[in-house]
Write a protein that holds these residues in place. Structure first.
Motif, mmCIF file in Angstrom:
data_model
loop_
_atom_site.group_PDB
_atom_site.id
_atom_site.type_symbol
_atom_site.label_atom_id
_atom_site.label_comp_id
_atom_site.label_asym_id
_atom_site.label_seq_id
_atom_site.Cartn_x
_atom_site.Cartn_y
_atom_site.Cartn_z
ATOM 1 N N LYS A 1 0.819 -1.214 0.000
ATOM 2 C CA LYS A 1 0.000 0.000 0.000
ATOM 3 C C LYS A 1 0.855 1.267 0.000
ATOM 4 C CE LYS A 1 -4.190 1.886 0.595
ATOM 5 N NZ LYS A 1 -5.325 1.651 -0.321
ATOM 6 N N THR A 2 1.952 1.257 0.734
ATOM 7 C CA THR A 2 2.725 2.488 0.936
ATOM 8 C C THR A 2 4.148 2.434 0.388
ATOM 9 O OG1 THR A 2 3.625 1.829 3.090
ATOM 10 C CG2 THR A 2 1.431 2.849 3.068
ATOM 11 N N GLY A 3 4.652 1.219 0.127
ATOM 12 C CA GLY A 3 6.039 1.100 -0.310
ATOM 13 C C GLY A 3 7.031 1.094 0.828
ATOM 14 N N HIS A 4 6.546 1.067 2.062
ATOM 15 C CA HIS A 4 7.414 1.086 3.237
ATOM 16 C C HIS A 4 6.909 0.080 4.270
ATOM 17 C CE1 HIS A 4 8.102 5.024 1.384
ATOM 18 N NE2 HIS A 4 9.273 5.020 1.979
ATOM 19 N N SER A 5 7.844 -0.402 5.065
ATOM 20 C CA SER A 5 7.493 -1.243 6.202
ATOM 21 C C SER A 5 8.617 -1.120 7.218
ATOM 22 C CB SER A 5 7.312 -2.707 5.781
ATOM 23 O OG SER A 5 8.576 -3.325 5.593
ATOM 24 N N GLY A 6 8.463 -1.783 8.346
ATOM 25 C CA GLY A 6 9.533 -1.790 9.333
ATOM 26 C C GLY A 6 10.733 -2.590 8.888
ATOM 27 N N HIS A 7 10.630 -3.283 7.749
ATOM 28 C CA HIS A 7 11.719 -4.122 7.263
ATOM 29 C C HIS A 7 12.503 -3.490 6.123
ATOM 30 C CE1 HIS A 7 10.345 -7.664 9.564
ATOM 31 N NE2 HIS A 7 9.124 -7.226 9.285
ATOM 32 N N THR A 8 11.832 -2.748 5.254
ATOM 33 C CA THR A 8 12.510 -2.217 4.075
ATOM 34 C C THR A 8 11.662 -1.132 3.442
ATOM 35 O OG1 THR A 8 13.651 -2.856 2.019
ATOM 36 C CG2 THR A 8 11.487 -3.836 2.423
ATOM 37 N N ALA A 9 12.198 -0.541 2.372
ATOM 38 C CA ALA A 9 11.455 0.394 1.531
ATOM 39 C C ALA A 9 11.602 -0.062 0.092
ATOM 40 C CB ALA A 9 11.994 1.813 1.698
ATOM 41 N N ALA A 10 10.605 0.207 -0.714
ATOM 42 C CA ALA A 10 10.643 -0.218 -2.109
ATOM 43 C C ALA A 10 11.755 0.501 -2.858
ATOM 44 C CB ALA A 10 9.303 0.053 -2.776
ATOM 45 N N PHE A 11 12.316 -0.186 -3.847
ATOM 46 C CA PHE A 11 13.380 0.394 -4.656
ATOM 47 C C PHE A 11 13.264 -0.147 -6.073
ATOM 48 C CE2 PHE A 11 14.890 -3.548 -2.810
ATOM 49 C CZ PHE A 11 15.438 -4.215 -3.895
ATOM 50 N N GLY A 12 14.001 0.453 -6.984
ATOM 51 C CA GLY A 12 14.075 -0.040 -8.347
ATOM 52 C C GLY A 12 12.715 -0.127 -9.022
ATOM 53 N N SER A 13 12.492 -1.203 -9.763
ATOM 54 C CA SER A 13 11.260 -1.369 -10.536
ATOM 55 C C SER A 13 10.028 -1.452 -9.651
ATOM 56 C CB SER A 13 11.361 -2.629 -11.399
ATOM 57 O OG SER A 13 12.494 -2.597 -12.228
ATOM 58 N N MET A 14 10.193 -1.887 -8.401
ATOM 59 C CA MET A 14 9.045 -2.035 -7.509
ATOM 60 C C MET A 14 8.429 -0.689 -7.159
ATOM 61 S SD MET A 14 7.271 -4.477 -6.250
ATOM 62 C CE MET A 14 5.879 -4.590 -5.144
ATOM 63 N N VAL A 15 9.201 0.386 -7.264
ATOM 64 C CA VAL A 15 8.668 1.720 -6.985
ATOM 65 C C VAL A 15 7.507 2.024 -7.923
ATOM 66 C CG1 VAL A 15 9.181 4.193 -7.080
ATOM 67 C CG2 VAL A 15 10.808 2.619 -6.014
ATOM 68 N N ALA A 16 7.709 1.781 -9.217
ATOM 69 C CA ALA A 16 6.647 2.041 -10.192
ATOM 70 C C ALA A 16 5.462 1.112 -9.997
ATOM 71 C CB ALA A 16 7.200 1.898 -11.609
ATOM 72 N N VAL A 17 5.719 -0.141 -9.624
ATOM 73 C CA VAL A 17 4.624 -1.087 -9.394
ATOM 74 C C VAL A 17 3.725 -0.590 -8.266
ATOM 75 C CG1 VAL A 17 4.060 -3.427 -8.642
ATOM 76 C CG2 VAL A 17 5.928 -3.060 -10.259
ATOM 77 N N ILE A 18 4.325 -0.091 -7.207
ATOM 78 C CA ILE A 18 3.532 0.397 -6.077
ATOM 79 C C ILE A 18 2.825 1.694 -6.442
ATOM 80 C CG2 ILE A 18 3.715 1.385 -3.761
ATOM 81 C CD1 ILE A 18 5.855 -0.752 -3.198
ATOM 82 N N GLU A 19 3.511 2.595 -7.127
ATOM 83 C CA GLU A 19 2.906 3.877 -7.489
ATOM 84 C C GLU A 19 1.746 3.692 -8.467
ATOM 85 O OE1 GLU A 19 6.581 7.056 -6.962
ATOM 86 O OE2 GLU A 19 6.188 6.215 -8.943
ATOM 87 N N ASN A 20 1.899 2.806 -9.438
ATOM 88 C CA ASN A 20 0.882 2.631 -10.477
ATOM 89 C C ASN A 20 -0.184 1.607 -10.134
ATOM 90 O OD1 ASN A 20 2.300 4.423 -12.158
ATOM 91 N ND2 ASN A 20 3.520 2.767 -13.038
ATOM 92 N N SER A 21 0.157 0.654 -9.271
ATOM 93 C CA SER A 21 -0.722 -0.497 -9.100
ATOM 94 C C SER A 21 -1.119 -0.775 -7.663
ATOM 95 C CB SER A 21 -0.046 -1.737 -9.710
ATOM 96 O OG SER A 21 -0.811 -2.895 -9.511
#
Length: 455
Positions: free
Chosen positions: A281-301
């Motif tokens: 939902k947000t691209g963030h958690s207590g474990h990591t943050a989204a990076f690379g291609s996953m950034v667009a997946v979270i933003e668009n989808s």
């Protein structure tokens, strides 16, 4: 929908004025209209109008559903060339081991898009990998996953792309791969060897939530296209949890898409279902943050998925068993092993970490979640394949911008500041401190990544 209605049904939908006109026509034709007959005609007109209204409403709902499914499938991620380009107009350059593949125009434009596609044409392309002209699609289009899509969802997608998307007259750059990869007819044999052409079948031994999550991950979400390793012919080694290879991580465009299994170091073993859903939902958690291609997946989808679908995806992923792994995490272990007589800052890589990384990720590697992700216990840090860490160190990165997540932070790149040896040392330090234990990063690893990014 209108084409299936009779002319009289359509006229009746126009309301009171039309009913008056209809009565006049009947009188002109010599019909004897009694009060009873008028009542019957009026009642029939009312029922017809009500039915027509329901048809229109159902069609609108179908288009709306198709729009949501297109969001789950992240169609815009590949078929939109960028923020300054029209939606679904194609032209995005997709890197592959065989050359650059350009995405197609999937708007309903009849000349440059899919405006002349029938539903059967559309289904055969999306779920079968064959264009309207009979030529095979390169599997950069994830039809091997979409083949599991249900007929109902395929029809909803078709309704959306034909009636909910603005036509764009645009001819993208043509894909021109070198021989023999430009011989599309050979893809028929690739398809026969590697693609399982079957629809998703719910498992009777699993609940509704699990089956919904499995369907979203395997079919519409096509998560395996990035997170499942590929074979020598660039085929996905698995399409479902029935194989131990499924979602165990893969190298895509110089990013390592992490494994999504139950492994406690490099996988999701220490994540809760709630944390997985929040990350999507947000691209963030207590474990990591989204990076690379996953950034667009979270933003668009994924940020737009309904909560019940996010929960279903998380529920399914948490059911995947752990596989063998070479990394480990023990939070009770000594933060870093330092030889006698050597200070912490003198350990290879420690000085660079202290000077350039600790400000955000802290001396103990705990970070400042969700703003700055932790490095201690990070599944990305502990991944056996360190490609993503190396690329982030060289190029830097920026987190996703979402409606409910924190403001995205930017990590600087250090390609110009540090040598290959220095980057290898600081990453090895990170991968073996604060309870982390993962294979070292070598100078050659960094050199090869730098060369790949410069191509």
């Amino acid at each position: 929908m209108k084409s299936r209605r009779t002319v009289s049904d359509w006229i009746i939908r126009m309301g009171k004025e039309t009913r008056i006109l209809l009565s006049a026509v009947l009188l002109a034709m010599g019909a004897i209209v009694t009060d009873t007959q008028v009542s019957i005609a009026t009642a029939a007109a009312g029922h017809a109008a009500e039915a027509a209204g329901k048809d229109e409403s159902a069609f609108d709902a179908l288009v709306t559903r198709g729009a949501y499914l297109a969001t789950i499938a992240d169609c815009t991620g590949c078929h939109t060339a960028g923020a300054a380009h029209p939606a679904f107009g194609g032209g995005l350059a997709i890197n592959s081991p065989f050359g650059t593949i350009y995405s197609t125009n999937i708007t309903p434009d009849p000349e440059t898009g899919i405006g002349r596609y029938s539903y059967e044409d559309f289904s055969r392309a999306v779920r079968g990998g064959i264009r309207k002209d009979g030529k095979w699609l390169y599997p950069a289009m994830p039809y091997p996953s979409f083949t599991a899509m249900s007929d109902e969802d395929a029809r909803a997608l078709y309704a959306y792309f034909m009636h909910g998307v603005k036509p764009v007259r645009h001819t993208p750059s043509q894909t021109r791969l070198p021989f023999p990869f430009n011989q599309r007819w050979t893809l028929k044999f690739w398809d026969l060897a590697f693609v399982e052409h079957k629809r998703f079948e719910p498992r009777a031994d699993r609940g509704e939530k699990w089956n919904r999550g499995a369907y979203l991950v395997q079919a519409l979400g096509h998560c395996g296209a990035c997170h499942t390793p590929r074979g020598l012919a660039y085929q996905e080694k698995a399409y479902s949890e029935t194989s131990s290879d499924y979602l165990t991580g893969a190298l895509i465009d110089n990013w390592f898409a992490p494994e999504l299994t139950g492994n406690t170091a490099a996988g999701l073993g220490r994540w809760t279902e709630e944390e997985i859903a929040a990350f999507l939902k947000t691209g963030h958690s207590g474990h990591t943050a989204a990076f690379g291609s996953m950034v667009a997946v979270i933003e668009n989808s994924t940020q737009y998925l309904r909560q019940e679908d996010l929960d279903a995806v998380a529920h399914y992923l948490k059911s995947l068993p752990a596989t063998g792994e070479k990394s480990s995490y023990n939070p009770r272990r000594t933060p870093a092993v330092i030889p006698a007589g050597m200070s912490r800052s003198e350990k290879p890589g420690a000085g660079i970490y202290s000077g350039f990384c600790a400000k955000c990720h802290r001396n103990e590697g705990s970070g400042k979640p969700p703003k700055f992700p932790p490095l201690s216990g990070s599944s990305i840090v502990l991944s056996e394949n360190a490609s993503s860490l190396i690329r982030l160190m060289l190029e830097g990165g920026k987190g996703p911008r979402t409606k409910t997540g924190p403001k995205p932070e930017k990590m600087p790149g250090y390609a110009e500041r540090f040598t290959d040896r220095e980057i290898a040392e600081v990453l090895t330090f990170i991968r073996n401190s604060w309870g982390n234990k993962a294979p070292p990063v070598t100078t050659r690893d960094v050199y090869l990544m730098r060369e790949a990014l410069n191509e």
